[in-house]
Write a protein that holds these residues in place. Structure first.
Motif, short mmCIF file in Angstrom:
data_model
loop_
_atom_site.label_atom_id
_atom_site.label_comp_id
_atom_site.label_asym_id
_atom_site.label_seq_id
_atom_site.Cartn_x
_atom_site.Cartn_y
_atom_site.Cartn_z
N ARG A 50 16.86 -41.25 -109.37
CA ARG A 50 16.56 -41.51 -110.78
C ARG A 50 17.11 -42.85 -111.21
O ARG A 50 16.46 -43.63 -111.88
N ARG A 100 4.18 -50.27 -112.30
CA ARG A 100 5.39 -49.88 -111.60
C ARG A 100 5.20 -48.53 -110.92
O ARG A 100 5.53 -48.35 -109.75
N GLU A 143 0.83 -1.20 0.00
CA GLU A 143 0.00 0.00 0.00
C GLU A 143 0.86 1.24 0.00
O GLU A 143 0.61 2.21 -0.72
N GLU A 199 3.29 -53.27 -122.35
CA GLU A 199 4.34 -52.34 -121.97
C GLU A 199 3.79 -51.15 -121.20
O GLU A 199 4.23 -50.88 -120.08
N PRO A 200 2.81 -50.42 -121.75
CA PRO A 200 2.27 -49.32 -120.96
C PRO A 200 1.67 -49.79 -119.65
O PRO A 200 1.82 -49.14 -118.62
N ARG A 230 -9.24 -1.56 -6.11
CA ARG A 230 -8.23 -1.94 -7.09
C ARG A 230 -8.60 -3.27 -7.74
O ARG A 230 -8.52 -3.45 -8.95
N GLU A 231 -9.00 -4.23 -6.86
CA GLU A 231 -9.35 -5.56 -7.37
C GLU A 231 -10.48 -5.46 -8.38
O GLU A 231 -10.47 -6.10 -9.43
N ARG A 257 4.27 -50.26 -117.06
CA ARG A 257 4.75 -48.98 -116.55
C ARG A 257 3.77 -48.40 -115.54
O ARG A 257 4.16 -47.87 -114.50
N LEU A 302 3.82 -42.21 -126.94
CA LEU A 302 2.73 -43.11 -127.28
C LEU A 302 1.51 -42.30 -127.72
O LEU A 302 0.84 -42.60 -128.71
N LYS A 317 -11.43 -2.91 -10.17
CA LYS A 317 -10.98 -2.29 -11.41
C LYS A 317 -10.20 -3.29 -12.26
O LYS A 317 -10.38 -3.38 -13.47
N ALA A 318 -9.31 -4.03 -11.57
CA ALA A 318 -8.51 -5.01 -12.30
C ALA A 318 -9.41 -6.04 -12.97
O ALA A 318 -9.20 -6.44 -14.12
N ARG A 329 -7.77 0.74 4.07
CA ARG A 329 -6.85 -0.01 3.21
C ARG A 329 -7.59 -1.09 2.45
O ARG A 329 -7.41 -1.28 1.25
N ILE A 370 -10.68 -7.17 -21.53
CA ILE A 370 -9.67 -7.83 -22.37
C ILE A 370 -10.23 -9.15 -22.91
O ILE A 370 -10.08 -9.47 -24.08
N ARG A 407 -9.61 0.35 -0.30
CA ARG A 407 -8.80 0.72 -1.46
C ARG A 407 -8.43 -0.53 -2.24
O ARG A 407 -8.47 -0.57 -3.47
N ARG A 408 -8.10 -1.56 -1.46
CA ARG A 408 -7.70 -2.81 -2.10
C ARG A 408 -8.85 -3.37 -2.94
O ARG A 408 -8.67 -3.81 -4.08
N ALA A 425 -4.29 -0.91 -9.95
CA ALA A 425 -5.22 -1.96 -10.39
C ALA A 425 -4.63 -2.64 -11.62
O ALA A 425 -4.90 -2.26 -12.75
N TYR A 426 -3.79 -3.64 -11.32
CA TYR A 426 -3.10 -4.28 -12.44
C TYR A 426 -3.69 -5.64 -12.75
O TYR A 426 -3.67 -6.54 -11.92
N THR A 427 -4.23 -5.79 -13.94
CA THR A 427 -4.69 -7.12 -14.33
C THR A 427 -3.62 -7.76 -15.21
O THR A 427 -2.98 -7.10 -16.02
N TYR A 478 7.97 -41.90 -122.51
CA TYR A 478 7.26 -43.04 -123.14
C TYR A 478 5.80 -42.69 -123.39
O TYR A 478 5.25 -42.91 -124.45
N GLU A 532 -11.17 -4.70 -15.96
CA GLU A 532 -10.26 -4.62 -17.10
C GLU A 532 -10.04 -6.00 -17.70
O GLU A 532 -10.01 -6.18 -18.91
N SER A 533 -9.85 -7.03 -16.85
CA SER A 533 -9.68 -8.40 -17.36
C SER A 533 -10.84 -8.78 -18.26
O SER A 533 -10.66 -9.35 -19.32
N ASP A 550 9.39 -42.67 -118.02
CA ASP A 550 7.96 -42.99 -118.16
C ASP A 550 7.22 -41.83 -118.84
O ASP A 550 6.35 -42.06 -119.69
#
Lengths: 182, 728, 133
Positions: B410, B271, A23, B264-265, B21-22, B268, C25, B24-25, B14, B32, B17-18, A34-36, C21, B28-29, C18
């Motif tokens: 050829r 071929r 105190e 012949e033709p 404080r508690e 060819r 022909l 307030k704390a 005292r 948060i 006050r305590r 007042a501390y959290t 030919y 705040e918790s 060819d």
């Protein structure tokens, strides 16, 4: 700063001292109170509370912060044991700060401004942790680390070869732990 | 000194006050928590929206369907009553809304018509600016926006806020969607983000449609090409048939017609006609190869009979130039893995070239087995002692129409396409053709083909590969699938089953046709072995039933029979194939195999082309056959019913009942199935056609003399081939 | 049909046996025409210069000197300039006729040759030339 940190401070003060002290701090710092847990509050309020505690308890502010860290950590360990049970040593626990612990923090507290640590693991005995934050809460980190070593039953040697408060551009924490002989 | 009541007052104060404080704390918790829950709900709704649209996008049969669903869903999600869909046309312009959603049609119909009447250039109006920027856009109050051509109509009707987003494929905007509400609304960034996602999803729908369309177009083009090639083949060969056939007839029968002077033709003409046919065949072959439509049936081909046949054909040509034909082929040369017909084609091409370009010399075919780089090959080396070629001539050798030089054509005849085709064919079969030559001394052309199917050497591997290719409903047991064995003989069933099981197949058996059909439908096995010549059971009922059932038709059926003679087995399908224009000698030769021992042999000619019927009548009549005619399949069945001929000669492409159906009808009737049927066609038969002709019978294997390993190898090979063909 | 008294002499420059030919022909059956032939351009030009025919039928697709070149040379030589030349071509492309006329041919015919049409062209060319020497 997230309300959870204020809640932790209140819990530590109430445990190590009493309700009246809390105190008185609130009144002296002239803050609402007042501390959290999920809420967001101005960083200045924390600074004001630290200053008030320093004046009330006649202890330098850094020591207050370190003391806070040392006592808050066991409460965190109680509330979230699984983070701690996964390790057997301070060193390996500390290495998970970025990826595991602060990741969880961000899930719960979206937008939480958590610091990122850089590690130097080249030596198996000594771990170097680099910390940069405008809040300059390296003392809090020291307190946390001390309590962690105690949690794992280890002897801790902790130094800060570099510190932002001394004008360096970053803080470097030099950590070496040794299992305590039972 | 503080009194008790003082202390209590202080404590009370005292505590109060305590408490404050508690409270307030806690308030705040709760605030948060509410915020978090509302956010959660919103996110959930957005996910649902995306899901519904995704499902609609996937399932929609048309792109319009997907877009309409999207319009409806977005309107429902946002609560905004108006949604329009603007498609972009191929010129890059936004069309007026082709799709829309109006929650209150009466009220907003006017707005829709106004929107329909406008053209939105890039940058103009809401859809225009989305088109130009390729990003979603939001207008809190359209009546107050300077770049909103519909502002007056909106004010009159009561349309206030609007947002639009692109439907895009990558960076290309293919459409724009816009939505309107009745009240002004401040921009909602997170909603716009979701809409951008929707736009991408819908873009994918359009992309898929485009891909399908181009694939369909490609398939259509391919189909058109195939049918063009097939039709061209038919169209070109039909008149040539008359030309060559009739001219041949005139030449043969000159004395009878008194036309000796015309000999012949006529010669060819004959071929020139044959030369033209050769050209057409070559061009069609090349076209097919180029179009990727050359169907090759790769199989294990025994080399000896092929060489004998090809030599027989080439001998007269060799004699023409007084060349000697020689063969260097070791005893038991074995087989090669190739397409039977094309193997002969290439050998014939190489040998006739050698004979053409050699005079008073020797043309030698040497066959050797070679191993190179771990692969087994068979080399067919055709060497001659002819005119040889220079380096330059060698360079141009395999090009189309560029024979060593124009004068060669050829002088020596030929189409100039033979070697180009031969090389393409060899490569399609997994091999190649190479040449060495020395001017004045001679040349050697070597065709190299794989000795066996690539990479599959053992029967087990073949079967495994065949069953791995099966994607249909495979059976549960047996790693390679289930084979259904239909055979009335218990020993045969056990024997076949034992070998299949030993090779990793599961086996189900059936002792008769009815049971077999039932099990086939239940199991849908990977393959079926069927004993056709079962005494009490009519295998011929089972086979068409299997093939006629669309669910079962793709399952390969391997016929296992006690009949030894391969030829008789083939008669179960077709006794042979001829292509038009009919090679007179081949026709006579095939038919003479089926002459009856006593009395005149009777042939039933089933052919719709009258000219062709007359031609055949003339040819066969001269050979002493009794010729009956039927102009189509139906009439043929009538003729068969009246009297059975010794052999059938039938054309595949006929009106009313085509040759395939006729063969199927023949095989289905026990009285007719033993009549050999020689098929004549102007079409090139695809592998699919061959299968149909065989009545779905893939091969005929003999139970009496089979070796189990060989049976397995054949079964496996067939599965592999048929799977491959069925998939095409 | 035949114009009457004299026999016209046609020189056919053609390498395909060819074709030769066949045309021979035809004209034998018709009567009134004598056909002589040359298997290539050079021989044809020489023959035409030595014993000028009444008309030349020129296959355009010849070995060595092609039909165009042979035509040009014949038209360039005063001894053979006046002999009408009818070109025969297996190509059926647009512009071939124009190309042939430009090279100096008097007419143009595509293969396969339709005999009656060719005959008409020959008669027309011979009439235009006027009664020969």
């Amino acid at each position: 700063m997230k309300g959870v940190v204020f809640n932790l401070l209140e819990a530590v003060i109430q445990r190590e001292y009493d309700d009246d002290t809390w105190e008185a701090l609130l009144e002296q710092a002239n803050v609402g109170g007042a501390y959290t847990s999920l809420g967001s509050y101005p960083d200045e309020e924390m600074m004001k509370l630290v200053a008030a505690a320093s004046s009330l308890l006649k202890t330098p502010p850094d020591d207050i912060v370190r003391w806070f860290g040392r006592n808050a950590l066991p409460l965190l360990a109680q509330k979230h044991p699984h983070f701690f049970d996964a390790h057997k040593s301070t060193r390996t626990f500390l290495l998970t700060l970025n990826d595991v612990i602060h990741m969880e923090v961000r899930k719960l507290y979206p937008g939480a401004d958590v610091p990122v640590f850089n590690y130097d693991t080249s030596s198996p005995e000594v771990l170097l942790m680099e910390y940069r934050s405008h809040r300059k809460l390296c003392a809090l980190a020291e307190g946390f680390i001390e309590a962690t070593a105690a949690h794992y039953g280890e002897e801790l040697a902790l130094e800060q070869p570099e510190c932002m408060k001394r004008g360096d551009d970053k803080c470097v924490l030099r950590i070496s732990v040794k299992k305590l002989k039972v | 000194m503080a009194s008790v009541s003082d202390v209590t007052d202080i404590e009370l104060a005292r505590l109060k006050r305590r408490l404050d404080r508690e409270q307030k704390a806690r308030a705040e918790s709760e605030a948060i928590a509410e915020r978090a829950l509302r956010e959660l709900y919103k996110k959930q709704k957005e996910i649902e929206l995306l899901q519904i649209i995704a499902v609609a996008a996937n399932e929609a049969l048309t792109t319009d369907g997907a877009m309409q669903t999207a319009l409806r869903q977005v309107c429902a999600h946002t609560g905004w009553p108006v949604g329009f869909f603007h498609l972009k046309n191929s010129s890059g312009e936004l069309l007026p809304p082709t799709l829309w959603h109006l929650d209150k049609p009466d009220r907003f119909e006017t707005f829709r018509r106004v929107s329909e009447a406008l053209r939105f250039e890039p940058g103009i109006g809401l859809p225009g600016r989305v088109l130009a920027s390729r990003k979603p856009a939001w207008i809190a109050d359209v009546t107050k926006d300077p770049n909103f051509p519909r502002a007056k109509a909106a004010a009159d009707i009561g349309v206030r806020a609007g947002f639009g987003f692109p439907v895009s494929i990558g960076t290309e905007v293919v459409a724009v969607m816009e939505f309107f509400s009745e009240v002004p609304v401040e921009p909602d960034e997170s909603l716009l983000e979701v809409m951008a996602d929707v736009g991408k999803q819908l873009g994918r729908v359009i992309e898929r449609k485009r891909a399908e369309e181009s694939r369909d177009e490609a398939m259509e083009a391919s189909r058109t090409k195939s049918s063009f090639l097939a039709n061209m083949s038919h169209e070109l060969r039909t008149p040539l048939n008359a030309i060559i056939g009739l001219t041949e007839l005139l030449c043969e029968n000159a004395p009878r017609f008194g036309t000796e002077k015309a000999l012949e033709p006529l010669r060819r003409v004959l071929r020139a006609g044959r030369h033209l046919l050769g050209l057409i065949n070559d061009i069609l072959d090349l076209s097919k190869i180029e179009a990727g439509k050359m169907d090759l049936t790769l199989e294990t081909v025994t080399i000896q009979p092929v060489i004998e046949e090809v030599f027989g054909t080439v001998r007269p040509l060799a004699e023409q130039n007084k060349n000697e034909l020689a063969l260097d082929s070791p005893e038991g040369i074995g087989s090669v893995y190739a397409d039977n017909m094309r193997l002969r084609q290439v050998l014939l091409n190489l040998l006739s070239n050698a004979c053409k370009f050699t005079k008073d010399g020797t043309v030698r075919l040497g066959v050797t087995r070679v191993e190179e780089a771990g692969q087994h090959w068979v080399d067919f080396a055709v060497s001659d002692t002819g005119i040889g070629m220079t380096e330059e001539q060698l360079g141009r050798l395999f090009q189309e129409f560029a024979q060593a030089d124009a004068s060669t054509t050829r002088q020596f005849g030929g189409t100039g396409l033979g070697l180009a085709i031969s090389r393409r064919l060899c490569r399609l079969m997994g091999g190649d053709v190479t040449v060495t030559s020395e001017p004045g001394k001679g040349s050697t052309f070597t065709m190299r083909l794989p000795a066996q199917a690539a990479a599959l050497t053992s029967p087990i591997e073949i079967i495994a590969a065949a069953s791995a290719a099966e994607t249909g409903p495979a059976a549960s047991q047996g790693s390679h699938g289930t084979v259904l064995v239909i055979d009335d003989d218990a020993t045969a069933r056990e024997l076949i089953a034992a070998h299949l099981v030993a090779n990793g197949f599961a086996v189900e058996t059936a002792a008769n046709g009815v049971d077999g059909l039932k099990k086939a439908r239940e199991l849908k096995p990977v393959a079926i072995t069927l004993d056709i010549l079962m005494p009490d059971i009519d295998g011929w009922t089972v086979l068409p039933a299997l093939k006629g059932d669309p669910e079962l038709t793709d399952i390969p059926v391997v016929i296992v029979t006690i009949v030894d003679e391969q030829r008789r087995g083939i008669a179960l399908g077709a006794a042979g194939y001829l292509t038009k224009p009919i090679d007179r000698e081949r026709l006579v030769e095939i038919l003479s195999r089926h002459r009856s021992a006593d009395g005149p042999s009777e042939v039933l000619v089933v052919e719709d082309d009258e000219e062709h019927r007359q031609l055949v009548r003339a040819i066969l009549g001269a050979q002493g056959w009794v010729v009956r005619e039927a102009a189509n399949g139906r009439l043929a069945l009538d003729a068969l019913a009246a009297k059975l001929p010794d052999i059938l000669l039938l054309d595949l492409m006929m009106p009313e009942m085509d040759g395939f159906e006729l063969v199927a009808a023949l095989q289905a009737n026990p009285a007719w199935r033993d009549i050999p049927a020689v098929v004549v066609t102007a079409l090139d038969l695809t592998a699919e056609d061959h299968r149909r002709l065989n009545g779905g019978v893939e091969r005929v294997l003999s139970k009496n003399s089979f070796a189990p390993a060989e049976l397995m190898a054949r079964v496996g090979k067939l599965l592999l081939e048929v799977k491959g063909q069925a998939k095409r | 049909m035949s114009s009457g008294a004299s026999v016209h002499k046609l020189l056919y420059i053609e390498d395909n046996e060819d074709n030769l030919y066949m045309l021979t022909l035809w004209f034998d059956a018709l009567g009134g025409y004598e056909i002589v032939s040359a298997p290539d351009g050079a021989t044809g030009i020489a023959m035409a210069a030595a014993e000028p025919p009444d008309l030349i039928l020129m296959d355009l697709n010849l070995p060595e000197i092609d039909g165009w070149e042979a035509t040009r040379r014949l038209k360039a030589d005063p001894a053979t300039r006046d002999i009408p030349i009818i070109a025969l071509s297996a190509h059926a492309m647009a512009g071939d006729r124009e190309k042939a006329i430009a090279a100096g041919c008097d007419d143009f015919e595509t293969k396969p040759v339709e005999f009656d049409r060719l005959l008409a062209k020959i008669e027309h060319a011979l009439d235009a030339k006027g009664p020969g020497p």
